[in-house]
Scaffold this active site. Structure first.
Site, mmCIF file in Angstrom:
data_model
loop_
_atom_site.group_PDB
_atom_site.id
_atom_site.type_symbol
_atom_site.label_atom_id
_atom_site.label_comp_id
_atom_site.label_asym_id
_atom_site.label_seq_id
_atom_site.Cartn_x
_atom_site.Cartn_y
_atom_site.Cartn_z
ATOM 1 N N SER A 142 0.852 -1.189 0.000
ATOM 2 C CA SER A 142 0.000 0.000 0.000
ATOM 3 C C SER A 142 0.886 1.237 0.000
ATOM 4 O O SER A 142 2.020 1.202 0.496
ATOM 5 C CB SER A 142 -0.898 0.021 1.243
ATOM 6 O OG SER A 142 -1.518 1.293 1.410
ATOM 7 N N TYR A 155 -2.542 -0.510 10.147
ATOM 8 C CA TYR A 155 -2.555 -0.885 8.732
ATOM 9 C C TYR A 155 -1.220 -0.545 8.072
ATOM 10 O O TYR A 155 -0.646 -1.366 7.341
ATOM 11 C CB TYR A 155 -3.702 -0.175 8.030
ATOM 12 C CG TYR A 155 -3.825 -0.510 6.562
ATOM 13 C CD1 TYR A 155 -4.324 -1.743 6.164
ATOM 14 C CD2 TYR A 155 -3.452 0.409 5.587
ATOM 15 C CE1 TYR A 155 -4.446 -2.056 4.816
ATOM 16 C CE2 TYR A 155 -3.571 0.105 4.239
ATOM 17 C CZ TYR A 155 -4.064 -1.129 3.862
ATOM 18 O OH TYR A 155 -4.179 -1.432 2.522
#
Length: 255
Positions: A142, A155
């Site tokens: 990501s 995350y």
């Protein structure tokens, strides 16, 4: 259907929905036989049905990627059907929160799925690739792995780990014919985004969606198909000289 990946078999985790589904469909459209792995067996089989209806070959498999034994079982099931040429570690979960609002349970849950899940698949698939001296691995990381994104403490931690594992595997196995790369998307319009908006912003959903979309420098969210196209290239011999690389699919957010 094309034949760019005819004769190749790809295992895609989290392949039952969102980006994973798009990756499965794209790889199948390029001729690959796709093994769709998802915690939700019905979702996996639905994607298999889509691929079959389009003339492709696929099979559905269910496993909890965070469970080492369950992954070993599922990968064994896949290998019984034939060798794995490409592995796409896509399965993952998200969390919104700072270090203060992230509980120990939240952290453990994200680590178990996002980090240990990728490890479990790598440990089960790499030995076979090594023995055959051939393999392509794509880990879905990501933009949050390298760019600060607000309230994504846990995350971001997991996606940073994915990036580090990518580099490590690329280094350790380059002499064994295995390539390992990462794709780092920014915000992509998936069912997860819609569910998030419905849950937290039911009263002003459209307004928040527009704000999130325009927060990308390119002026919109990405699409699952745009991520899938990048993953396909990394799995194919078109990118046969590429390993140990992070490719951004961010609409400029990483700049």
């Amino acid at each position: 259907m094309t034949d760019r990946m005819t004769g190749k078999t790809a295992l895609v985790t989290g392949g039952g929905s969102g980006i994973g589904r798009a990756i499965c469909l794209r790889l199948a459209s390029e001729g690959a036989t796709v093994r769709v792995l998802d915690l939700n067996a019905d979702a996996a089989n639905k994607v298999v049905g889509e691929i079959s209806a389009a003339g492709g070959e696929a099979s559905g498999h269910s496993a909890d990627v965070g469970d080492h034994a369950d992954v070993a079982r599922a990968v064994g099931e896949v290998l019984a059907l034939g060798a794995i040429d490409a592995l796409v570690n896509n399965a993952g979960i998200a969390h919104v929160g700072t270090v203060e609002s992230t509980s120990e349970e939240d952290l453990d849950r994200l680590y178990r799925v996002n980090v240990k899940g990728a490890y479990n698949l790598l440990s089960a698939v790499v030995p076979g690739m090594k023995a055959r001296k051939n393999g392509a691995i794509v880990n879905i990381a990501s933009v949050a792995a390298t760019v600060a994104v607000g309230e994504r403490f846990a995350y971001s931690m997991t996606k940073g780990a994915i990036l580090a594992m990518t580099y490590s595997v690329a280094k350790d196995y380059v002499a064994h014919g295995i390539r390992c790369n990462a794709v780092s998307p920014a915000r992509v319009h998936t069912p997860f985004v819609d569910e998030f908006l419905d849950r937290y912003y039911a009263d002003n959903r459209d307004e928040v969606f527009e704000k999130l979309a325009k927060s990308q420098p390119i002026g919109r969210m990405g699409t699952p198909d745009e991520v899938a196209g990048c993953v396909y290239q990394l799995c194919s011999q078109d990118f046969g000289y590429v390993t140990g690389t992070e490719i951004f699919v961010t609409g400029g957010q990483h700049l």
